[in-house]
Design an enzyme around this catalytic site. Structure first.
Site, PDB file in Angstrom:
ATOM      1  N   LYS A 175     -32.616 -13.354 -27.759  1.00  0.00           N
ATOM      2  CA  LYS A 175     -33.878 -12.758 -28.228  1.00  0.00           C
ATOM      3  C   LYS A 175     -33.537 -11.971 -29.481  1.00  0.00           C
ATOM      4  CE  LYS A 175     -35.823  -8.874 -27.565  1.00  0.00           C
ATOM      5  NZ  LYS A 175     -36.183  -8.708 -28.999  1.00  0.00           N
ATOM      6  N   GLU A 178     -38.314  -9.305 -32.934  1.00  0.00           N
ATOM      7  CA  GLU A 178     -39.651  -9.840 -33.213  1.00  0.00           C
ATOM      8  C   GLU A 178     -40.062  -9.514 -34.650  1.00  0.00           C
ATOM      9  OE1 GLU A 178     -38.792  -8.343 -30.365  1.00  0.00           O
ATOM     10  OE2 GLU A 178     -38.922 -10.165 -29.164  1.00  0.00           O
ATOM     11  N   GLY A 228     -27.666  -3.077 -31.051  1.00  0.00           N
ATOM     12  CA  GLY A 228     -28.824  -2.203 -31.222  1.00  0.00           C
ATOM     13  C   GLY A 228     -28.447  -0.754 -30.995  1.00  0.00           C
ATOM     14  N   SER A 229     -29.417   0.029 -30.576  1.00  0.00           N
ATOM     15  CA  SER A 229     -29.211   1.476 -30.471  1.00  0.00           C
ATOM     16  C   SER A 229     -28.462   1.860 -29.197  1.00  0.00           C
ATOM     17  CB  SER A 229     -30.561   2.187 -30.515  1.00  0.00           C
ATOM     18  OG  SER A 229     -31.303   1.819 -29.380  1.00  0.00           O
ATOM     19  N   GLU A 250     -22.588  -3.559 -29.095  1.00  0.00           N
ATOM     20  CA  GLU A 250     -22.426  -3.195 -30.516  1.00  0.00           C
ATOM     21  C   GLU A 250     -23.543  -2.208 -30.843  1.00  0.00           C
ATOM     22  OE1 GLU A 250     -20.044  -3.960 -32.482  1.00  0.00           O
ATOM     23  OE2 GLU A 250     -19.111  -5.736 -31.615  1.00  0.00           O
ATOM     24  N   LEU A 251     -23.236  -0.926 -30.798  1.00  0.00           N
ATOM     25  CA  LEU A 251     -24.305   0.083 -30.846  1.00  0.00           C
ATOM     26  C   LEU A 251     -24.258   0.907 -32.134  1.00  0.00           C
ATOM     27  CD1 LEU A 251     -24.049   1.102 -27.075  1.00  0.00           C
ATOM     28  CD2 LEU A 251     -25.312  -0.788 -28.113  1.00  0.00           C
ATOM     29  N   CYS A 284     -25.274  -0.399 -39.418  1.00  0.00           N
ATOM     30  CA  CYS A 284     -24.627   0.395 -38.364  1.00  0.00           C
ATOM     31  C   CYS A 284     -23.345   1.062 -38.860  1.00  0.00           C
ATOM     32  CB  CYS A 284     -24.344  -0.469 -37.150  1.00  0.00           C
ATOM     33  SG  CYS A 284     -23.360  -1.917 -37.546  1.00  0.00           S
ATOM     34  N   GLU A 381     -28.120   9.322 -36.143  1.00  0.00           N
ATOM     35  CA  GLU A 381     -27.885   8.232 -37.090  1.00  0.00           C
ATOM     36  C   GLU A 381     -29.061   8.140 -38.070  1.00  0.00           C
ATOM     37  OE1 GLU A 381     -27.991   4.409 -35.186  1.00  0.00           O
ATOM     38  OE2 GLU A 381     -26.716   3.497 -36.709  1.00  0.00           O
TER      39      GLU A 381
HETATM   40  P1  NAD Z   1     -33.170  -0.785 -30.792  1.00  0.00           P
HETATM   41  O1  NAD Z   1     -32.074  -0.640 -29.812  1.00  0.00           O
HETATM   42  O2  NAD Z   1     -34.430  -0.069 -30.548  1.00  0.00           O
HETATM   43  O3  NAD Z   1     -33.555  -2.320 -30.981  1.00  0.00           O
HETATM   44  C1  NAD Z   1     -32.597  -3.308 -31.243  1.00  0.00           C
HETATM   45  C2  NAD Z   1     -33.036  -4.624 -30.678  1.00  0.00           C
HETATM   46  O4  NAD Z   1     -33.100  -4.508 -29.289  1.00  0.00           O
HETATM   47  C3  NAD Z   1     -34.434  -5.061 -31.140  1.00  0.00           C
HETATM   48  O5  NAD Z   1     -34.441  -6.413 -31.470  1.00  0.00           O
HETATM   49  C4  NAD Z   1     -35.300  -4.834 -29.951  1.00  0.00           C
HETATM   50  O6  NAD Z   1     -36.303  -5.820 -29.849  1.00  0.00           O
HETATM   51  C5  NAD Z   1     -34.317  -4.970 -28.815  1.00  0.00           C
HETATM   52  N1  NAD Z   1     -34.698  -4.192 -27.657  1.00  0.00           N
HETATM   53  C6  NAD Z   1     -35.318  -2.997 -27.600  1.00  0.00           C
HETATM   54  N2  NAD Z   1     -35.515  -2.628 -26.321  1.00  0.00           N
HETATM   55  C7  NAD Z   1     -34.982  -3.619 -25.558  1.00  0.00           C
HETATM   56  C8  NAD Z   1     -34.883  -3.833 -24.166  1.00  0.00           C
HETATM   57  N3  NAD Z   1     -35.335  -2.940 -23.256  1.00  0.00           N
HETATM   58  N4  NAD Z   1     -34.298  -4.976 -23.749  1.00  0.00           N
HETATM   59  C9  NAD Z   1     -33.821  -5.877 -24.633  1.00  0.00           C
HETATM   60  N5  NAD Z   1     -33.901  -5.730 -25.953  1.00  0.00           N
HETATM   61  C10 NAD Z   1     -34.469  -4.603 -26.408  1.00  0.00           C
HETATM   62  O7  NAD Z   1     -32.539  -0.400 -32.190  1.00  0.00           O
HETATM   63  P2  NAD Z   1     -33.208  -0.283 -33.600  1.00  0.00           P
HETATM   64  O8  NAD Z   1     -33.370   1.132 -33.917  1.00  0.00           O
HETATM   65  O9  NAD Z   1     -34.350  -1.192 -33.780  1.00  0.00           O
HETATM   66  O10 NAD Z   1     -31.990  -0.924 -34.422  1.00  0.00           O
HETATM   67  C11 NAD Z   1     -31.043  -0.206 -35.061  1.00  0.00           C
HETATM   68  C12 NAD Z   1     -29.855   0.168 -34.187  1.00  0.00           C
HETATM   69  O11 NAD Z   1     -28.993  -0.938 -34.030  1.00  0.00           O
HETATM   70  C13 NAD Z   1     -29.030   1.244 -34.851  1.00  0.00           C
HETATM   71  O12 NAD Z   1     -28.618   2.190 -33.920  1.00  0.00           O
HETATM   72  C14 NAD Z   1     -27.844   0.459 -35.390  1.00  0.00           C
HETATM   73  O13 NAD Z   1     -26.687   1.227 -35.625  1.00  0.00           O
HETATM   74  C15 NAD Z   1     -27.653  -0.550 -34.316  1.00  0.00           C
HETATM   75  N6  NAD Z   1     -26.846  -1.668 -34.805  1.00  0.00           N
HETATM   76  C16 NAD Z   1     -25.553  -1.779 -34.368  1.00  0.00           C
HETATM   77  C17 NAD Z   1     -24.754  -2.798 -34.868  1.00  0.00           C
HETATM   78  C18 NAD Z   1     -23.319  -2.955 -34.430  1.00  0.00           C
HETATM   79  O14 NAD Z   1     -22.762  -4.024 -34.647  1.00  0.00           O
HETATM   80  N7  NAD Z   1     -22.691  -1.963 -33.833  1.00  0.00           N
HETATM   81  C19 NAD Z   1     -25.264  -3.713 -35.786  1.00  0.00           C
HETATM   82  C20 NAD Z   1     -26.583  -3.571 -36.193  1.00  0.00           C
HETATM   83  C21 NAD Z   1     -27.375  -2.545 -35.691  1.00  0.00           C
END
Ligand code: NAD
Length: 477
Positions: A175, A178, A228-229, A250-251, A284, A381
């Site tokens: 996934k 979106e 993600g986060s 990978e956060l 990130c 962040e």
């Molecule tokens: P987020 O965690 O809110 O969302 C990231 C992704 O997760 C989105 O596509 C979202 O649709 C999905 N998501 C959200 N809730 C979910 C759930 N309950 N179940 C499954 N998927 C879900 O993060 P964001 O703020 O949109 O993105 C930025 C974050 O991602 C930052 O913290 C950044 O540092 C991190 N990031 C980390 C890396 C890495 O490699 N360490 C790379 C890119 C981004």
């Protein structure tokens, strides 16, 4: 040029799904609608799960060299389609076209690397204590994978998971965000056109929480990989625990940059400005806390401000653009909150500090001086184009302040002193450390964090290992 045709990929078929629901994909430079993204129903997710099991059963038995042939063909198709895919990546995400092309190039590099490395997944034979006994350690694909990725690198975030899984002999259901689905779909189309068997790659979209809880409740997936986060990563890890699913996390990060008085300050500023405003700071591993030694603070901050204020902000498709918009309006509010907090805490505004236009999510390249560690931006962040600069006096102070946050993704330093570099190399708490550059990511090196920034590398032999399971077989003849 038209935007990508939006669809789900389930069991080898491109489909609009059965929910009848859609979400509008928006260009953050113009706020214009790009397309309607179909959202998966629970029945669609169940079909994807079944397909991923079927796909795994076929793919794990496919010789690695055949897997690599399909991956190489996919890489060539992506190269042929580069102009269209990169332009659509810019339209859905906002980053300048040259950055979109570089990202896609890096994703193709990752794809080729995992394809080749899949041919080198060796087991070993361990000498036995008993005559006639053979002891074999086998490395096998872990099983169907589920993956969720953020929007900031629509190509590379997807490819690190998809190519790793497919190169190791796993199937994967992903996934992507979106907000940036077109790039993931374009990658999926290249795989299918290259002859990937049905079910090996499934692509779904929908309500993220519903999708992850449904997929995690199934017995089929054996691994979850997330980019993600931190809060969502912790939530997903709990969901995965019930099925004893292996995770890669990978956060988020909050990378310190330690600039010592003996450094080449011109080179440090050049690197830091380029790194800080890449992708409008939505990276990130972005350098996000600039700690500069007293003696060179003024020189560094002045040069940083001068270079940041010259950056051209605009639509990523325009040739002269250095920095595009933020992903959406919601991120402007976050930047405004950081600014209000820092200014009320005594920071000085060196340049920028405000949104630039109401027709897209543009925020000025911003530099804050004399920011203290209690400012919000030194603790959360930023994920945006604000650079907070602060002073330090000693090496010990710099190390202590670099390590004070729960994050541990990337860290950077600029120094010509080998003793300082050696101390940082052993004392800085981060998954990746770059000294005198900001280079931490390539296909053949391990990318990943420690502490709250997660665990489990992507890229490199360590990344391949996360998709493999170890089995031990003894035979007596
Ligand atoms: P987020 O965690 O809110 O969302 C990231 C992704 O997760 C989105 O596509 C979202 O649709 C999905 N998501 C959200 N809730 C979910 C759930 N309950 N179940 C499954 N998927 C879900 O993060 P964001 O703020 O949109 O993105 C930025 C974050 O991602 C930052 O913290 C950044 O540092 C991190 N990031 C980390 C890396 C890495 O490699 N360490 C790379 C890119 C981004």
């Amino acid at each position: 040029m038209s935007y990508e045709e939006l669809a789900l990929l389930i069991d080898g078929r491109w489909t609009q799904g059965t929910s009848g629901k859609t979400e509008t994909v928006v260009n953050p430079s113009t706020n214009e609608a790009l397309g309607e993204l179909p959202l998966a129903s629970i029945a669609d997710l169940d079909e994807a799960l079944e397909a991923s099991q079927k796909g795994f059963d076929v793919w794990r038995k496919t010789p690695a060299i055949q897997r690599q042939t399909i991956m190489e063909k996919t890489a060539r198709l992506l190269e042929e389609r580069m102009d269209v895919i990169a332009a659509n990546l810019t339209r859905e995400m906002g980053k300048p076209l040259k950055e979109a092309r570089m990202e896609l190039g890096a994703a193709i590099d990752v794809l080729r690397w995992y394809g080749e490395e899949g041919k080198r997944v060796y087991g070993r034979v361990v000498p036995s204590r008993i005559t006639g006994m053979r002891q074999t350690v086998k490395k096998e694909p872990i099983g169907p994978v589920i993956a969720f990725v953020a929007w900031n690198f629509p190509a590379i975030n997807v490819m690190r998971k998809v190519a790793g899984a497919i190169g190791a002999g796993c199937s994967i259901t992903i996934k992507a965000s979106e907000e940036t689905p077109g790039t993931c779909i374009a990658i999926g189309r290249a795989f299918m056109d290259a002859g990937l068997p049905a079910g090996v790659l499934n692509i779904v979209f929908g309500d993220p929480a519903t999708i992850s809880s449904h997929l995690c409740a199934s017995d089929i997936p054996r691994k979850l990989s997330f980019t993600g986060s931190v809060p969502i990563g912790k939530h997903l890890q709990k969901l995965a625990a019930d099925k004893m699913m292996r995770c890669t996390m990978e956060l988020g990060g909050h990378a310190p940059v330690l600039v010592f008085s003996d450094a080449d300050i011109d080179a440090a500023v050049r690197n830091c400005v380029a790194g800080k405003y890449r992708n409008a700071g939505q990276v990130c591993v972005s350098p996000t806390r600039f700690l500069v030694q007293e003696a060179v603070y003024d020189k560094f901050a002045t040069a940083f401000r001068d270079q940041a204020s010259k950056l051209v902000v605009g639509d990523g498709l325009a040739e002269k653009t250095d920095m595009g918009p933020l992903i959406a309006e919601r991120r402007i509010e976050v930047m405004e909150n950081f600014m209000a907090d820092a200014l009320s805490n005594g920071s000085s505004l060196l340049t920028g500090g405000e949104r630039l236009s109401n027709s897209g999510s543009f925020f000025a390249p911003t530099v804050l001086g004399d920011v203290t560690d209690d400012a919000l931006i030194m603790n959360e962040e930023p994920f945006g184009p604000i650079a907070p600069i602060s002073r330090f006096s000693t090496l010990d102070e710099a190390i202590e302040r670099a390590n004070r946050l729960p994050f541990g993704l990337a860290a950077y330093a600029f120094t010509k002193n080998a003793k300082t570099a050696a101390a940082l190399s052993s004392e800085i708490q981060s998954g990746m450390l770059a000294i005198n550059s900001l280079m931490v990511a390539s296909a053949e090196t391990p990318f990943g964090g420690i502490k709250d920034s997660g665990y489990g590398s992507e890229g490199s032999i360590e990344g391949m290992e996360t998709f493999l399971t170890t089995r031990f077989v003894t035979e007596i003849f």
